[in-house]
Design a protein around this motif. Structure first.
Motif, mmCIF file in Angstrom:
data_model
loop_
_atom_site.group_PDB
_atom_site.id
_atom_site.type_symbol
_atom_site.label_atom_id
_atom_site.label_comp_id
_atom_site.label_asym_id
_atom_site.label_seq_id
_atom_site.Cartn_x
_atom_site.Cartn_y
_atom_site.Cartn_z
ATOM 1 N N MET A 1 5.477 -4.356 -5.570
ATOM 2 C CA MET A 1 6.285 -3.646 -4.589
ATOM 3 C C MET A 1 7.270 -4.609 -3.940
ATOM 4 O O MET A 1 6.937 -5.733 -3.584
ATOM 5 C CB MET A 1 5.353 -3.009 -3.559
ATOM 6 C CG MET A 1 5.985 -2.557 -2.285
ATOM 7 S SD MET A 1 4.746 -1.862 -1.185
ATOM 8 C CE MET A 1 5.378 -2.523 0.305
ATOM 9 N N GLU A 170 11.299 -1.230 7.855
ATOM 10 C CA GLU A 170 10.308 -0.251 8.299
ATOM 11 C C GLU A 170 10.268 -0.168 9.821
ATOM 12 O O GLU A 170 10.103 0.916 10.388
ATOM 13 C CB GLU A 170 8.939 -0.628 7.727
ATOM 14 C CG GLU A 170 8.870 -0.504 6.204
ATOM 15 C CD GLU A 170 7.739 -1.292 5.600
ATOM 16 O OE1 GLU A 170 7.512 -1.168 4.380
ATOM 17 O OE2 GLU A 170 7.074 -2.056 6.337
ATOM 18 N N ASP A 240 12.794 4.693 1.201
ATOM 19 C CA ASP A 240 11.737 3.731 0.901
ATOM 20 C C ASP A 240 11.168 3.104 2.169
ATOM 21 O O ASP A 240 9.972 2.831 2.249
ATOM 22 C CB ASP A 240 12.268 2.634 -0.024
ATOM 23 C CG ASP A 240 12.530 3.139 -1.434
ATOM 24 O OD1 ASP A 240 12.015 4.225 -1.767
ATOM 25 O OD2 ASP A 240 13.248 2.458 -2.190
ATOM 26 N N VAL A 243 8.824 5.733 3.789
ATOM 27 C CA VAL A 243 7.585 5.853 3.002
ATOM 28 C C VAL A 243 6.744 4.585 3.153
ATOM 29 O O VAL A 243 5.515 4.646 3.295
ATOM 30 C CB VAL A 243 7.910 6.126 1.525
ATOM 31 C CG1 VAL A 243 6.634 6.095 0.682
ATOM 32 C CG2 VAL A 243 8.602 7.478 1.373
ATOM 33 N N GLY A 244 7.398 3.406 3.148
ATOM 34 C CA GLY A 244 6.656 2.163 3.350
ATOM 35 C C GLY A 244 6.000 2.107 4.712
ATOM 36 O O GLY A 244 4.866 1.635 4.858
ATOM 37 N N MET A 247 3.014 4.391 4.570
ATOM 38 C CA MET A 247 1.992 3.804 3.714
ATOM 39 C C MET A 247 1.204 2.731 4.464
ATOM 40 O O MET A 247 -0.031 2.661 4.377
ATOM 41 C CB MET A 247 2.669 3.212 2.478
ATOM 42 C CG MET A 247 1.731 2.728 1.402
ATOM 43 S SD MET A 247 2.634 2.359 -0.129
ATOM 44 C CE MET A 247 3.738 1.073 0.451
ATOM 45 N N SER A 257 -1.551 -3.280 2.388
ATOM 46 C CA SER A 257 -0.292 -2.638 2.013
ATOM 47 C C SER A 257 0.464 -3.445 0.961
ATOM 48 O O SER A 257 1.232 -2.889 0.177
ATOM 49 C CB SER A 257 0.588 -2.432 3.248
ATOM 50 O OG SER A 257 0.975 -3.679 3.803
ATOM 51 N N ASP A 261 1.424 0.438 -4.134
ATOM 52 C CA ASP A 261 2.682 0.727 -4.816
ATOM 53 C C ASP A 261 3.292 1.986 -4.206
ATOM 54 O O ASP A 261 2.617 3.013 -4.069
ATOM 55 C CB ASP A 261 2.438 0.935 -6.315
ATOM 56 C CG ASP A 261 3.731 1.160 -7.070
ATOM 57 O OD1 ASP A 261 4.398 0.164 -7.404
ATOM 58 O OD2 ASP A 261 4.078 2.334 -7.311
ATOM 59 N N ARG A 262 4.575 1.897 -3.857
ATOM 60 C CA ARG A 262 5.241 3.003 -3.186
ATOM 61 C C ARG A 262 5.300 4.247 -4.068
ATOM 62 O O ARG A 262 5.126 5.371 -3.603
ATOM 63 C CB ARG A 262 6.647 2.578 -2.751
ATOM 64 C CG ARG A 262 7.331 3.574 -1.839
ATOM 65 C CD ARG A 262 8.683 3.070 -1.377
ATOM 66 N NE ARG A 262 8.555 2.055 -0.335
ATOM 67 C CZ ARG A 262 8.842 0.781 -0.487
ATOM 68 N NH1 ARG A 262 9.279 0.340 -1.641
ATOM 69 N NH2 ARG A 262 8.703 -0.076 0.509
#
Length: 431
Positions: A1, A170, A240, A243-244, A247, A257, A261-262
């Motif tokens: 990632m 993020e 991304d 989503v990261g 996650m 983390s 994998d995203r």
């Protein structure tokens, strides 16, 4: 990632105006640099200055991206009995002002010199969405979370664990999410949610009366997060990073983390979509979510933002085709009519807050609320004086033997105060 940040830092030499763009992860705030330009070599203190996408949407209306579940939940919330009473009590107790004082006393405020990257992120997100930049405070808390409070002067509170957990992109998505709450006019009910959550233990018997409102607020808040995720997508234009962010919140650990994998997380979100397709999202959301959760399931949020980021609705916003704010009506209000000083919507005659934008119907004197604090202290002083007057001349060592107690005929509770007419525990008759 790939954890590489898309955000950059701008290095400007104050002497020769030499400019250099570097990755944000390699920039160190308040460090001493030497200009690399031949013939200059001037040493200067570098203050972290971020480089952002210049695309902004200051005239976008929240109606253009609000999630349908949020829209329906807010209308239902306004009809719940007790919401007006709770808001009045919240304002009466000065909850927002007391929180501001606590933040100033026990947290670190982001400024152009302290936590300057967070300060710049909040300023850019506010500029992009066309709202005033909020103050941002970082609290020492071990849980990765952030929240927004305040109607007149909103505050974004970020827990230190969230800053440690996320990379720069993020973190920008998280702060843009909180600014999205301001844009979507969530601040009044978010402040009320936190007020009731923190004061629930103090309400006593009143707690049972407020339970329907607490449940309605919790359900609305979970759905409101979906709208703010969309606002974060508009600001960052980086699916991304959102989503990261989700996650890492789901995993709760930076080390874990790094091994995720995203694309696998998005595949998990797609499987979630298939599982809930026959049930209906709203029904699943209402009955399968824990009723006291403050946020939706993280996979649900990833699924929703993934769908919306690939939708034509989001594509139109990028192309400049979106719902604009309503033009300000300059007409003078009629007899007995008032207008909100913030959004200019017409207010009811006795309204203390705007039910559209959530701001107070009258502007406060100042953002630090000294007047409100004085009122609070005067109330405490008055109450203390009344207590002293009540207990004046009483002897607690002998009084209990001088007064014959009465017993509740229902629960057997002994009551020594002759002025009490009913049992304070169950309301039964005293004999």
């Amino acid at each position: 990632m790939d954890d590489g940040s898309r955000l950059t830092a701008v290095v400007d030499c104050p002497k020769c105006s030499y400019r250099r763009i570097v990755p944000l992860s390699k920039a160190k705030n308040l460090s001493v640099l030497k200009c690399p330009q031949p013939g200059c070599e001037h040493e200067f203190e570098y203050r972290l200055k971020l480089g952002f996408d210049d695309r902004t949407y200051p005239d976008i209306s929240p109606d253009g991206f609000t999630h349908p579940l949020d829209r329906s939940a807010i209308f239902a919330l306004r009809k719940v009995p007790g919401v007006d009473l709770a808001i009045r009590k919240m304002m009466e107790y000065g909850y927002e002002r007391m929180f501001r004082i606590r933040a100033m006393a026990d947290a670190v405020k982001a400024t152009p010199r302290t936590l300057s990257h967070i300060y710049d992120m909040a300023g850019q997100a506010a500029k992009c969405l066309g709202v005033p930049a909020p103050e941002v405070f970082v609290f020492q808390e071990p849980r990765p979370n952030a929240f927004t409070l305040g109607t007149e002067y909103p505050i974004v509170a970020v827990n230190s664990e969230l800053v440690d957990l996320l990379d720069e992109d993020e973190l920008y998505a998280a702060i843009a999410h909180e600014v999205g709450h301001i844009k979507c006019h969530h601040v009044l009910y978010l402040t009320l949610y936190n007020f009731l959550k923190n004061c629930l233990w103090f309400l006593g018997a009143f707690r049972t009366v407020m339970t329907p409102l607490n449940l309605a607020l919790a359900e609305w808040k979970r759905k409101a997060e979906l709208s703010s995720d969309r606002a974060s997508m508009i600001v960052t234009n980086n699916k991304d990073s959102i989503v990261g962010l989700l996650m890492k919140i789901a995993a709760g650990s930076r080390n874990v983390s790094r091994m995720m994998d995203r694309e696998d997380f998005l595949e998990q979100a797609r499987r979630f979509e298939n599982l809930t397709r026959d049930i209906g999202l709203n029904k699943f959301y209402r009955f399968s979510s824990y009723i006291w959760r403050s946020h939706p399931f993280t996979v649900l949020r990833a699924s929703e933002i993934n769908q919306w980021a690939n939708s034509s609705e989001y594509g139109k916003i990028l192309d400049g085709d979106y719902i604009r704010k309503e033009k300000r009506d300059e007409a003078r209000p009629g007899p007995g009519k008032r207008r909100c000083p913030h959004c200019d919507r017409e207010l009811e005659k006795e309204a203390t807050f705007c039910d559209y934008c959530g701001h107070p119907a009258e502007k406060t004197a100042n953002q630090y609320g000294q007047d409100g604090l004085d009122d609070f202290l005067n109330t405490m002083k008055s109450g203390y004086a009344k207590m002293r007057e009540y207990f004046k001349g009483r002897n607690p060592e002998t009084e209990i033997f001088e007064i014959e107690p009465r017993m509740c005929e229902l629960c057997g509770e002994l009551v020594y105060d002759p002025r009490v007419e009913h049992c304070p525990q169950c309301g039964g008759n005293l004999v």
